[in-house]
Design a protein around this motif. Structure first.
Motif, PDB file in Angstrom:
ATOM      1  N   LEU A   1      49.416 -11.933  43.413  1.00 37.90           N
ATOM      2  CA  LEU A   1      48.322 -12.655  42.751  1.00 37.90           C
ATOM      3  C   LEU A   1      48.700 -13.062  41.335  1.00 37.90           C
ATOM      4  O   LEU A   1      48.400 -14.174  40.899  1.00 37.90           O
ATOM      5  CB  LEU A   1      47.070 -11.761  42.725  1.00 37.90           C
ATOM      6  N   ILE A   2      49.384 -12.178  40.605  1.00 33.14           N
ATOM      7  CA  ILE A   2      49.754 -12.502  39.216  1.00 33.14           C
ATOM      8  C   ILE A   2      50.695 -13.699  39.186  1.00 33.14           C
ATOM      9  O   ILE A   2      50.566 -14.603  38.350  1.00 33.14           O
ATOM     10  CB  ILE A   2      50.390 -11.267  38.546  1.00 33.14           C
ATOM     11  N   LEU A   3      51.658 -13.749  40.110  1.00 34.09           N
ATOM     12  CA  LEU A   3      52.589 -14.885  40.155  1.00 34.09           C
ATOM     13  C   LEU A   3      51.868 -16.170  40.511  1.00 34.09           C
ATOM     14  O   LEU A   3      52.167 -17.244  39.969  1.00 34.09           O
ATOM     15  CB  LEU A   3      53.697 -14.603  41.176  1.00 34.09           C
ATOM     16  N   ARG A   4      50.899 -16.081  41.442  1.00 37.09           N
ATOM     17  CA  ARG A   4      50.162 -17.304  41.821  1.00 37.09           C
ATOM     18  C   ARG A   4      49.365 -17.848  40.648  1.00 37.09           C
ATOM     19  O   ARG A   4      49.323 -19.057  40.408  1.00 37.09           O
ATOM     20  CB  ARG A   4      49.241 -16.993  43.007  1.00 37.09           C
ATOM     21  N   ARG A   5      48.720 -16.970  39.872  1.00 39.73           N
ATOM     22  CA  ARG A   5      47.923 -17.445  38.737  1.00 39.73           C
ATOM     23  C   ARG A   5      48.805 -18.046  37.645  1.00 39.73           C
ATOM     24  O   ARG A   5      48.472 -19.055  37.027  1.00 39.73           O
ATOM     25  CB  ARG A   5      47.098 -16.299  38.167  1.00 39.73           C
ATOM     26  N   SER A   6      49.962 -17.444  37.396  1.00 37.24           N
ATOM     27  CA  SER A   6      50.889 -17.998  36.411  1.00 37.24           C
ATOM     28  C   SER A   6      51.380 -19.368  36.849  1.00 37.24           C
ATOM     29  O   SER A   6      51.487 -20.300  36.044  1.00 37.24           O
ATOM     30  CB  SER A   6      52.063 -17.039  36.205  1.00 37.24           C
ATOM     31  N   ALA A   7      51.679 -19.525  38.151  1.00 40.74           N
ATOM     32  CA  ALA A   7      52.143 -20.815  38.653  1.00 40.74           C
ATOM     33  C   ALA A   7      51.046 -21.872  38.550  1.00 40.74           C
ATOM     34  O   ALA A   7      51.318 -23.039  38.241  1.00 40.74           O
ATOM     35  CB  ALA A   7      52.610 -20.673  40.099  1.00 40.74           C
ATOM     36  N   ILE A   8      49.792 -21.504  38.786  1.00 42.33           N
ATOM     37  CA  ILE A   8      48.682 -22.469  38.663  1.00 42.33           C
ATOM     38  C   ILE A   8      48.563 -22.956  37.228  1.00 42.33           C
ATOM     39  O   ILE A   8      48.367 -24.147  36.962  1.00 42.33           O
ATOM     40  CB  ILE A   8      47.375 -21.823  39.148  1.00 42.33           C
ATOM     41  N   ARG A   9      48.711 -22.031  36.253  1.00 37.11           N
ATOM     42  CA  ARG A   9      48.638 -22.463  34.849  1.00 37.11           C
ATOM     43  C   ARG A   9      49.764 -23.432  34.503  1.00 37.11           C
ATOM     44  O   ARG A   9      49.548 -24.455  33.852  1.00 37.11           O
ATOM     45  CB  ARG A   9      48.683 -21.240  33.935  1.00 37.11           C
TER      46      ARG A   9
END
Length: 265
Positions: A39-47
């Motif tokens: 989840l942390i990687l997905r949120r960083s990629a969205i930003r």
């Protein structure tokens, strides 16, 4: 252009190349946000995807504005405007040379230089202390679960009600109206029911129990019910709940959904 360098095609080419590069990086970031295991990687990629998208949009607008100015004949930076663009050419007209005249001297009395004034430096203000309601995150919430399914922003928990009348599975037998907010010292079981909307199967959620601002217990689970069926919480203490001010918090992923305070005395 009068400067001899084709600035407009150069700037246009740089702008188009920047737009394509930013869109490519934005697409790669969106792809990572969709397939990243945590989840942390997905949120960083969205930003990152959003940042590159806004950069591409800004470059596209800048290139379009630059070409619009060029088409209207407005002189661009580093471009020498053609003669007569602002005003008609001036015609040289001979004018009589004025005869020199004597100008009286004016004596100026010396003025003492102003002395620098000392100003006290501002007194540093103490930094504000953290809010007493800022309780720590449960450690289980901060640990990613690889098999968790992302929860949409529309998923939510609400209307939590507690009771000490619980069955063996930890389900409420009967919840009074209104639900109690005070339990007697020595209570061994406290359970509750809450309403749910749009919670997908496999999404991570957390229940945390606090006493006097300190984390007492927490669990992070994967949702195994229907998207809109009620949810349940349960905690048992064989020696009885110790007296004090308690608070229960429910999270979907790391988004706080419910805070409910109760007291044991």
């Amino acid at each position: 252009m009068a400067s001899g360098i084709p600035w407009l095609p150069v700037f246009t080419g740089i702008g188009i190349a920047g737009v394509l590069l930013a869109l490519t990086l934005s697409f790669l970031a969106w792809r990572e946000a969709r397939f990243a295991p945590y989840l942390i990687l997905r949120r960083s990629a969205i930003r990152r995807a959003r940042q590159w998208f806004w950069i591409a949009l800004g470059l596209a607008l800048g290139t379009g504005i630059l070409n619009s100015f060029a088409r209207t004949g407005f002189p661009l930076p580093l471009e020498i405007p053609p003669p007569g663009w602002l005003s008609p050419p001036l015609t040289a007209t001979p004018s009589p040379i004025p005869s020199p005249t004597a100008t009286p001297l004016i004596e100026i009395s010396p003025t003492p230089a102003a002395m620098p004034r000392w100003t006290p430096s501002p007194t540093p203000q103490p930094s504000p202390s953290p809010s007493p309601t800022a309780l720590p995150y449960p450690p289980t919430l901060l640990t990613p679960i690889p098999q968790a399914v992302p929860a949409p922003p529309s998923a939510r928990f609400f209307d939590l009600a507690l009771t000490d009348a619980c069955d063996e599975r930890g389900r409420p037998i009967q919840i009074p109206t209104p639900p109690p907010t005070t339990f007697p010292a020595g209570t061994e079981r406290i359970c509750g029911r809450f309403r749910v909307e749009n919670m997908p199967v496999g999404a991570a959620w957390t229940v945390a129990w606090y006493r006097e601002g300190e984390l007492e217990d927490s669990s992070t689970l994967l949702w195994d019910g229907h998207p809109n069926q009620p949810g349940y919480v349960y905690n048992t203490r064989p020696a009885g709940f110790p007296p004090g001010r308690w608070e229960i918090r429910l999270y979907i992923e790391d988004r706080l959904q419910i805070r409910l305070a109760f007291e044991v005395r």
